[in-house]
Design a protein around this motif. Sequence first.
Motif, PDB file in Angstrom:
ATOM      1  N   LYS A 153       0.828  -1.209   0.000  1.00 14.95           N
ATOM      2  CA  LYS A 153       0.000   0.000   0.000  1.00 14.95           C
ATOM      3  C   LYS A 153       0.861   1.256   0.000  1.00 14.95           C
ATOM      4  O   LYS A 153       0.633   2.184  -0.790  1.00 14.95           O
ATOM      5  CB  LYS A 153      -0.939  -0.006   1.213  1.00 14.95           C
ATOM      6  CG  LYS A 153      -1.883   1.185   1.261  1.00 14.95           C
ATOM      7  CD  LYS A 153      -2.829   1.098   2.458  1.00 14.95           C
ATOM      8  CE  LYS A 153      -3.757   2.304   2.520  1.00 14.95           C
ATOM      9  NZ  LYS A 153      -4.681   2.219   3.704  1.00 14.95           N
ATOM     10  N   ALA A 154       1.851   1.297   0.874  1.00 16.90           N
ATOM     11  CA  ALA A 154       2.717   2.473   0.967  1.00 16.90           C
ATOM     12  C   ALA A 154       3.577   2.626  -0.288  1.00 16.90           C
ATOM     13  O   ALA A 154       3.786   3.741  -0.774  1.00 16.90           O
ATOM     14  CB  ALA A 154       3.605   2.378   2.202  1.00 16.90           C
ATOM     15  N   THR A 155       4.062   1.503  -0.814  1.00 16.11           N
ATOM     16  CA  THR A 155       4.886   1.547  -2.017  1.00 16.11           C
ATOM     17  C   THR A 155       4.083   2.054  -3.208  1.00 16.11           C
ATOM     18  O   THR A 155       4.546   2.904  -3.978  1.00 16.11           O
ATOM     19  CB  THR A 155       5.463   0.151  -2.318  1.00 16.11           C
ATOM     20  OG1 THR A 155       6.267  -0.271  -1.210  1.00 16.11           O
ATOM     21  CG2 THR A 155       6.309   0.171  -3.581  1.00 16.11           C
ATOM     22  N   LYS A 156       2.890   1.542  -3.338  1.00 17.04           N
ATOM     23  CA  LYS A 156       2.003   1.991  -4.423  1.00 17.04           C
ATOM     24  C   LYS A 156       1.718   3.484  -4.296  1.00 17.04           C
ATOM     25  O   LYS A 156       1.770   4.231  -5.283  1.00 17.04           O
ATOM     26  CB  LYS A 156       0.706   1.193  -4.397  1.00 17.04           C
ATOM     27  CG  LYS A 156      -0.300   1.598  -5.458  1.00 17.04           C
ATOM     28  CD  LYS A 156      -1.559   0.748  -5.355  1.00 17.04           C
ATOM     29  CE  LYS A 156      -2.617   1.183  -6.357  1.00 17.04           C
ATOM     30  NZ  LYS A 156      -3.857   0.373  -6.224  1.00 17.04           N
ATOM     31  N   LYS A 157       1.437   3.940  -3.087  1.00 12.28           N
ATOM     32  CA  LYS A 157       1.157   5.359  -2.864  1.00 12.28           C
ATOM     33  C   LYS A 157       2.354   6.205  -3.284  1.00 12.28           C
ATOM     34  O   LYS A 157       2.200   7.242  -3.946  1.00 12.28           O
ATOM     35  CB  LYS A 157       0.825   5.623  -1.400  1.00 12.28           C
ATOM     36  CG  LYS A 157       0.525   7.094  -1.087  1.00 12.28           C
ATOM     37  CD  LYS A 157       0.218   7.300   0.388  1.00 12.28           C
ATOM     38  CE  LYS A 157      -0.240   8.732   0.658  1.00 12.28           C
ATOM     39  NZ  LYS A 157       0.716   9.756   0.212  1.00 12.28           N
ATOM     40  N   ASN A 158       3.546   5.762  -2.908  1.00  5.98           N
ATOM     41  CA  ASN A 158       4.757   6.510  -3.246  1.00  5.98           C
ATOM     42  C   ASN A 158       4.923   6.621  -4.758  1.00  5.98           C
ATOM     43  O   ASN A 158       5.172   7.703  -5.311  1.00  5.98           O
ATOM     44  CB  ASN A 158       5.971   5.831  -2.618  1.00  5.98           C
ATOM     45  CG  ASN A 158       7.190   6.746  -2.476  1.00  5.98           C
ATOM     46  OD1 ASN A 158       8.062   6.516  -1.654  1.00  5.98           O
ATOM     47  ND2 ASN A 158       7.257   7.802  -3.279  1.00  5.98           N
ATOM     48  N   LEU A 159       4.764   5.507  -5.465  1.00 12.12           N
ATOM     49  CA  LEU A 159       4.913   5.501  -6.916  1.00 12.12           C
ATOM     50  C   LEU A 159       3.852   6.372  -7.588  1.00 12.12           C
ATOM     51  O   LEU A 159       4.149   7.157  -8.494  1.00 12.12           O
ATOM     52  CB  LEU A 159       4.834   4.072  -7.447  1.00 12.12           C
ATOM     53  CG  LEU A 159       5.996   3.136  -7.050  1.00 12.12           C
ATOM     54  CD1 LEU A 159       5.656   1.696  -7.401  1.00 12.12           C
ATOM     55  CD2 LEU A 159       7.294   3.550  -7.725  1.00 12.12           C
TER      56      LEU A 159
END
Length: 281
Positions: A153-159
């Motif tokens: 979730k956090a990785t997707k948000k960052n990208l």
Amino acid sequence: MHKLRKITMEAGAATLMTLSVLGFGGTATVTAAKTDLGNQNTMAVAWYQTSAECKALYLQGYNVARQNLNQSLAQPSDQPRAIILDIDETVLDNSPYQAYNALHNGQFPTYWNTWVSAAKAKPVPGAKDFLDYANQNGVQIYYVSDRTTDQLKATKKNLVDQGLPQATNDHIMLKGKKDKTKESRRQAIERHNNVIMLFGDSLTDFNDPVKGRYNDVLKNTNQFGSKYIVLPCPMYGGWEAALYGNDYSISDAKKNQARKSHLTYFNPKTNKVENKTVTEP
């Protein structure tokens, strides 16, 4: 009166010293800095963050990738074209996390999840422009990272926040509990796509070296700059693991010793170059 007694001192990089102060009905323990492994990364982080050369290497890598892509687009392909990219230090810049550790003598994984959850990493130079170009030309983009699945979730948000294309659940493939390497994820992509390039800052972003790292590089000489695009990361990586025999569980004192024992150095007393070693694991 105070009585000062040295309890332990671990030799190494000027490192672990514990002092006990006895008196006035109590004992106070004063512990000096353990090892300086975190601090040792200061120059690597400084180079990564401030040097024009680092930025130039990223731009060089992504410029070459665009040329390769154009060559591929000029040829027919029976399957959708795809590229596979590592995330950390390949697409996203995590050097602020590394800088905190350097300034506070810390090491991974301390605060790593906090950094990932903050979703504040910026794209490395050249990455967004190239990925936008690939996306506009119908190339499938897969982000294959050893970040763990609970960080999706956090990785997707960052990208997504950084405007990076195809940052969807099916195109972000993180490390599951059964994954030892990235190979099974790469193979899953290759079954339905024509993978034209792989991007990473470690050899394991391209394949699983089985007979030594140097041997793997020699075996794939013609792949570098064509199918394999290697990007710079002096702060950590498979090269560091090789120094420790791929065993991060060894003590900090042994890690410090291993880092130094692998250095090839000029000895002004003998006028010779000494202690040449090769790390192959």
